[in-house]
Design a protein around this motif. Structure first.
Motif, short mmCIF file in Angstrom:
data_model
loop_
_atom_site.label_atom_id
_atom_site.label_comp_id
_atom_site.label_asym_id
_atom_site.label_seq_id
_atom_site.Cartn_x
_atom_site.Cartn_y
_atom_site.Cartn_z
N ALA A 138 19.83 -22.45 29.87
CA ALA A 138 18.72 -23.16 29.23
C ALA A 138 18.55 -24.57 29.79
N ALA A 139 19.64 -25.18 30.22
CA ALA A 139 19.57 -26.56 30.71
C ALA A 139 18.60 -26.71 31.87
N HIS A 140 18.54 -25.72 32.73
CA HIS A 140 17.68 -25.81 33.91
C HIS A 140 16.25 -25.41 33.62
N GLN A 141 15.96 -25.09 32.36
CA GLN A 141 14.59 -24.86 31.93
C GLN A 141 13.98 -26.10 31.28
N ALA A 142 14.75 -27.20 31.24
CA ALA A 142 14.27 -28.44 30.62
C ALA A 142 13.14 -29.05 31.44
N LYS A 143 12.32 -29.83 30.77
CA LYS A 143 11.28 -30.61 31.43
C LYS A 143 11.93 -31.88 31.99
N ARG A 144 11.59 -32.20 33.23
CA ARG A 144 12.26 -33.32 33.91
C ARG A 144 11.23 -34.28 34.49
N LYS A 145 11.58 -35.54 34.58
CA LYS A 145 10.76 -36.50 35.30
C LYS A 145 11.62 -37.69 35.69
N THR A 146 11.45 -38.16 36.91
CA THR A 146 12.11 -39.36 37.40
C THR A 146 11.05 -40.38 37.76
N LEU A 147 11.21 -41.60 37.25
CA LEU A 147 10.25 -42.66 37.51
C LEU A 147 10.96 -43.86 38.15
N PRO A 148 10.24 -44.65 38.94
CA PRO A 148 10.84 -45.88 39.46
C PRO A 148 11.17 -46.82 38.30
N ARG A 149 12.33 -47.43 38.35
CA ARG A 149 12.70 -48.37 37.30
C ARG A 149 11.68 -49.51 37.19
N SER A 150 11.13 -49.91 38.32
CA SER A 150 10.16 -51.01 38.33
C SER A 150 8.88 -50.67 37.59
N ALA A 151 8.62 -49.37 37.38
CA ALA A 151 7.40 -48.94 36.72
C ALA A 151 7.58 -48.74 35.22
N VAL A 152 8.79 -48.89 34.72
CA VAL A 152 9.09 -48.61 33.32
C VAL A 152 9.56 -49.88 32.62
N GLU A 153 8.89 -50.24 31.55
CA GLU A 153 9.29 -51.40 30.76
C GLU A 153 10.03 -51.00 29.50
N LYS A 154 9.54 -49.92 28.84
CA LYS A 154 10.15 -49.49 27.58
C LYS A 154 10.12 -47.97 27.51
#
Length: 241
Positions: free
Chosen positions: A154-170
């Motif tokens: 089930a773990a590999h059925q999770a929804k994933r996203k990686t964002l640049p740290r510089s683009a994320v404030e909160k």
């Protein structure tokens, strides 16, 4: 800076859990089996969360770490797929350059910065027209929904996203006892409104607003639901402080 708020539904201990490390937040919402073994959803969320925190310290792919944590709990406690407690899982982990997110079942992650991103797993919500008795039969199956239980796949059925740290404030992470305020009740028109209230009055104010709305609908007519209140868990990661 990390701020959290948790509240049980009246009359019973909460099955939600929030874990924090120096560079990660894990939020889980336990689900007791319909044929309960000795352990319930609260126990499973706590036990799985502890394993995840231990594994996160070593780094590595989030889905791989979640699969390893599920396998550890399953093996050590003799859990059986389809007849065991379960849990949603939401993980946000960051480095100096990236923010990694993983969502398995209905505990979303919302990131704020240049844009607002909602990382959500809506497969369980899509099954709502199906009777409650049939939903467990679709757990961890293709064309059904996926949740942390006794099947590491089930773990590999999770929804994933990686964002640049510089683009994320909160970042907000919430169980469905909080996300319902946006997705179902619509007492907040956007997740930005939730963030604004946290900023102004703190995360507990969000929980208060939801409880007040639920109390205004005791017969579940405005917002059809199986119970008046759910457990609530909310975490805010603020990279600007």
């Amino acid at each position: 800076m990390i701020r959290t708020a948790e509240r049980a539904a009246p009359g019973r201990p909460t099955e939600d859990r929030v874990f924090t490390t120096a560079n990660a937040v894990v939020v889980l919402d336990g689900v007791t089996s319909t044929r309960p073994p000795d352990n319930n959803g609260a126990w499973y969320a706590q036990t799985l969360g502890e394993e995840l925190v231990d594994l996160l310290a070593s780094g590595g792919d989030l889905a791989d770490l979640l699969a390893a944590a599920i396998n550890r709990v399953t093996t050590r406690h003799g859990l059986v797929p389809g007849d065991s407690p379960a849990s949603t899982v939401a993980i946000a982990r960051w480095t100096g350059t990236e923010v990694d997110t993983l969502v398995l079942a209905d505990s979303p992650i919302i990131t704020f910065g240049r844009t607002t991103e909602v990382i959500a797993d809506t497969r369980l919500a899509a099954l709502r027209p199906i009777t409650a008795s049939r939903v467990p039969l679709l757990r961890n199956r293709p064309n059904g929904y996926w949740v942390a239980e006794a099947d590491p796949r089930a773990a590999h059925q999770a929804k994933r996203k990686t964002l640049p740290r510089s683009a994320v404030e909160k970042v907000i992470i919430a169980t469905d006892g909080v996300s319902c305020a946006v997705d179902d009740y619509q007492i907040f028109d956007t997740w930005q409104s939730v963030l604004d209230l946290i900023t102004e009055k703190g995360p507990e104010a969000v929980l208060d607003r939801i409880r007040a709305a639920e109390l205004s609908d005791p017969n579940h007519t405005r917002w059809p639901r199986t119970k008046t209140h759910d457990d609530q868990a909310l975490a805010l990661i603020n990279f600007t402080e």
